[in-house]
Design a protein around this motif. Structure first.
Motif, PDB file in Angstrom:
ATOM      1  N   ASN A 115      58.155  52.008  60.403  1.00  0.00           N
ATOM      2  CA  ASN A 115      56.931  51.252  60.643  1.00  0.00           C
ATOM      3  C   ASN A 115      56.924  50.727  62.077  1.00  0.00           C
ATOM      4  OD1 ASN A 115      55.881  51.442  57.951  1.00  0.00           O
ATOM      5  ND2 ASN A 115      57.493  50.027  57.331  1.00  0.00           N
ATOM      6  N   GLY A 116      58.092  50.335  62.546  1.00  0.00           N
ATOM      7  CA  GLY A 116      58.233  49.919  63.941  1.00  0.00           C
ATOM      8  C   GLY A 116      58.352  51.134  64.828  1.00  0.00           C
ATOM      9  N   LYS A 117      58.621  50.892  66.104  1.00  0.00           N
ATOM     10  CA  LYS A 117      58.689  52.009  67.041  1.00  0.00           C
ATOM     11  C   LYS A 117      60.113  52.546  67.097  1.00  0.00           C
ATOM     12  CE  LYS A 117      57.388  53.132  71.751  1.00  0.00           C
ATOM     13  NZ  LYS A 117      57.190  52.567  73.091  1.00  0.00           N
ATOM     14  N   ASP A 118      60.249  53.845  66.864  1.00  0.00           N
ATOM     15  CA  ASP A 118      61.563  54.475  66.897  1.00  0.00           C
ATOM     16  C   ASP A 118      62.024  54.541  68.352  1.00  0.00           C
ATOM     17  OD1 ASP A 118      63.755  56.175  66.831  1.00  0.00           O
ATOM     18  OD2 ASP A 118      62.923  57.394  65.212  1.00  0.00           O
TER      19      ASP A 118
ATOM     20  N   LEU B 148      64.730  39.209  54.076  1.00  0.00           N
ATOM     21  CA  LEU B 148      65.957  39.177  53.277  1.00  0.00           C
ATOM     22  C   LEU B 148      65.620  39.012  51.793  1.00  0.00           C
ATOM     23  CD1 LEU B 148      68.651  37.248  55.342  1.00  0.00           C
ATOM     24  CD2 LEU B 148      67.931  39.621  55.472  1.00  0.00           C
ATOM     25  N   GLY B 149      64.612  38.202  51.509  1.00  0.00           N
ATOM     26  CA  GLY B 149      64.179  38.018  50.125  1.00  0.00           C
ATOM     27  C   GLY B 149      63.701  39.327  49.522  1.00  0.00           C
TER      28      GLY B 149
ATOM     29  N   ILE C 285      58.969  45.475  57.812  1.00  0.00           N
ATOM     30  CA  ILE C 285      60.316  45.348  58.384  1.00  0.00           C
ATOM     31  C   ILE C 285      61.359  45.677  57.317  1.00  0.00           C
ATOM     32  CG2 ILE C 285      61.967  43.752  59.465  1.00  0.00           C
ATOM     33  CD1 ILE C 285      59.449  42.275  60.635  1.00  0.00           C
ATOM     34  N   ALA C 286      61.147  45.167  56.102  1.00  0.00           N
ATOM     35  CA  ALA C 286      62.109  45.426  55.019  1.00  0.00           C
ATOM     36  C   ALA C 286      62.213  46.928  54.744  1.00  0.00           C
ATOM     37  CB  ALA C 286      61.689  44.677  53.757  1.00  0.00           C
ATOM     38  N   GLU C 287      61.089  47.631  54.815  1.00  0.00           N
ATOM     39  CA  GLU C 287      61.102  49.083  54.607  1.00  0.00           C
ATOM     40  C   GLU C 287      61.945  49.772  55.668  1.00  0.00           C
ATOM     41  OE1 GLU C 287      56.803  50.030  52.802  1.00  0.00           O
ATOM     42  OE2 GLU C 287      57.329  51.348  54.483  1.00  0.00           O
ATOM     43  N   ASP C 288      61.787  49.328  56.920  1.00  0.00           N
ATOM     44  CA  ASP C 288      62.573  49.917  58.009  1.00  0.00           C
ATOM     45  C   ASP C 288      64.062  49.612  57.829  1.00  0.00           C
ATOM     46  OD1 ASP C 288      60.295  50.975  59.018  1.00  0.00           O
ATOM     47  OD2 ASP C 288      60.233  49.760  60.853  1.00  0.00           O
TER      48      ASP C 288
ATOM     49  N   ILE D 103      67.119  52.303  57.481  1.00  0.00           N
ATOM     50  CA  ILE D 103      68.319  52.247  58.341  1.00  0.00           C
ATOM     51  C   ILE D 103      69.584  52.189  57.484  1.00  0.00           C
ATOM     52  CG2 ILE D 103      69.569  50.533  59.766  1.00  0.00           C
ATOM     53  CD1 ILE D 103      67.815  52.481  61.398  1.00  0.00           C
ATOM     54  N   LEU D 104      69.507  51.488  56.369  1.00  0.00           N
ATOM     55  CA  LEU D 104      70.685  51.362  55.510  1.00  0.00           C
ATOM     56  C   LEU D 104      71.071  52.677  54.852  1.00  0.00           C
ATOM     57  CD1 LEU D 104      70.126  47.850  53.869  1.00  0.00           C
ATOM     58  CD2 LEU D 104      71.907  48.486  55.512  1.00  0.00           C
ATOM     59  N   LEU D 105      70.131  53.631  54.819  1.00  0.00           N
ATOM     60  CA  LEU D 105      70.447  54.957  54.276  1.00  0.00           C
ATOM     61  C   LEU D 105      71.278  55.782  55.264  1.00  0.00           C
ATOM     62  CD1 LEU D 105      66.961  55.983  52.809  1.00  0.00           C
ATOM     63  CD2 LEU D 105      68.968  55.260  51.514  1.00  0.00           C
ATOM     64  N   GLY D 106      71.179  55.426  56.531  1.00  0.00           N
ATOM     65  CA  GLY D 106      71.826  56.215  57.578  1.00  0.00           C
ATOM     66  C   GLY D 106      73.159  55.612  58.014  1.00  0.00           C
TER      67      GLY D 106
END
Lengths: 161, 195
Positions: B29-32, B86-87, B184-187, B191-194
């Motif tokens: 969602n943010g800029k890569d 975080l929630g 942000i939570a989606e991003d 990231i946590l998958l990588g």
């Protein structure tokens, strides 16, 4: 001067009359709140919604908890946030002006003691109309905890009878 | 003669497409900004005086923002949003570290930062460099700031965006100020998958 209590305990509405003559302007200051501070933090923002039946200018704000109070505008310029003091803030007739995160705020400077949640802080707002008449009103702004999202407050504040 | 049954092949194609999408062009969602050289070592003190390096957070996704405690609007809004993120992440929140670095170390003392930043979430870490360290880190992270003295008061202008770092400490996503906690939570989840 007439004061009406809002639906929620903390929501205070201060209603005042600008002049006793034919044109009666009514100013309503609703949902005032102040962002709480922690020890050592000497500045914070106050927020509210102002509505008037006549075009007015908010000239100055004062509070016993702050050495100095200013009206600020938050601007984003190419991703850079900046706050700038304003000389006054125009309140158009019959159109609410929201002082909220992302737009305007009342900046309390030189706050000597931490403002804790639940505390109520008097804010005196001084307005001037186009004839140059000034009027002031004082609202009691409740202090919201630092970790409470302003959105939570708005939901309650928008309730009307 | 029967027509060949195409459905297994369609399934394979569909799977290939999905795999290709997730491994090659993970959309944020943010800029890569993974291909850019933004960021780098922190090596600054936290609010309790402990020197902090990126290696301290290895294995966690890092969310980093910059601000100052006397900020009435943008900074608390950002910190509130981080708490919301975080929630939304639930149990994954334990795999994320939120860092918040002051650009105003002169006024933001260690004591003040220790009171302020954890008020939003006790897991948040406040960083405070010397003036030189603040210059170094903000430059590396492409954060602009300016401290103006005006009419007896201090006005601090600063970039409102932040970054999401992967678990190796590499800056991957630039998070614009207008992003919601959900975005942000989606991003963070991506990231946590990588690595």
């Amino acid at each position: 001067m007439k004061k009406t209590l809002g639906p929620a305990r903390w929501a205070l509405f201060a209603v005042l009359t600008v002049s006793a003559t034919a044109s009666m302007a009514e100013v309503t200051v609703s949902d005032p709140w102040i962002r709480g501070t922690v020890a050592g933090q000497s500045e914070t923002g106050a927020f509210m919604t102002i509505r008037s039946t006549e075009k007015l200018k908010l000239m100055r704000v004062s509070s016993p908890v702050a050495q100095k109070v200013e009206i600020h505008k938050m601007e984003m310029n190419q991703g850079v946030m900046r706050m700038r003091p304003m000389n006054d803030l125009e309140i158009p007739a019959n159109s609410a002006v929201a002082l909220e995160p992302g737009s305007f705020h009342v900046m309390l400077l030189g706050v000597s003691k931490p403002l804790t949640a639940g505390e109520k802080v008097p804010l005196t707002l001084q307005f001037r109309n186009k004839e140059g008449k000034t009027v002031s009103t004082t609202v009691e702004a409740p202090v919201r905890p630092l970790n409470e999202a302003p959105g939570d407050i708005k939901q309650h504040g928008d309730m009307k009878h | 003669m029967h027509l060949p049954n195409l459905s297994p092949w369609l399934l394979v194609l569909a799977l290939a497409g999905q795999l290709g999408w997730t491994s090659d062009a993970r959309a944020f969602n943010g800029k890569d900004v993974g291909a850019r050289r933004i960021g780098g070592e922190l090596n600054v003190s936290d609010s309790s005086g402990v020197r902090r390096k990126l290696a301290d957070f290895r294995g966690k996704a890092v969310l980093i923002y910059f601000g100052y405690t006397h900020c009435p609007d943008v900074c608390p809004t950002t910190l509130l949003r981080m708490n919301e993120v975080l929630g939304l992440l639930g149990a994954d929140a334990a795999r994320v570290q939120v860092l918040w670095m002051t650009v105003d170390p002169e006024r933001d003392t260690r004591a003040l930062l220790s009171n302020y930043v954890p008020a939003f979430n006790p897991s948040f870490i406040a960083l405070r460099g010397s003036i030189e360290e603040t210059h170094r880190v903000t430059h590396a992270y492409e954060i602009q700031y300016q401290i103006l003295h005006y009419n007896g008061q201090v006005l601090v202008d600063h970039s409102a965006h932040g970054y999401l770092l992967d678990r190796t400490g590499k800056v991957r996503v630039r998070l614009g100020y207008d992003m919601t906690a959900e975005q942000i939570a989606e991003d963070v989840r991506s990231i946590l998958l990588g690595p």
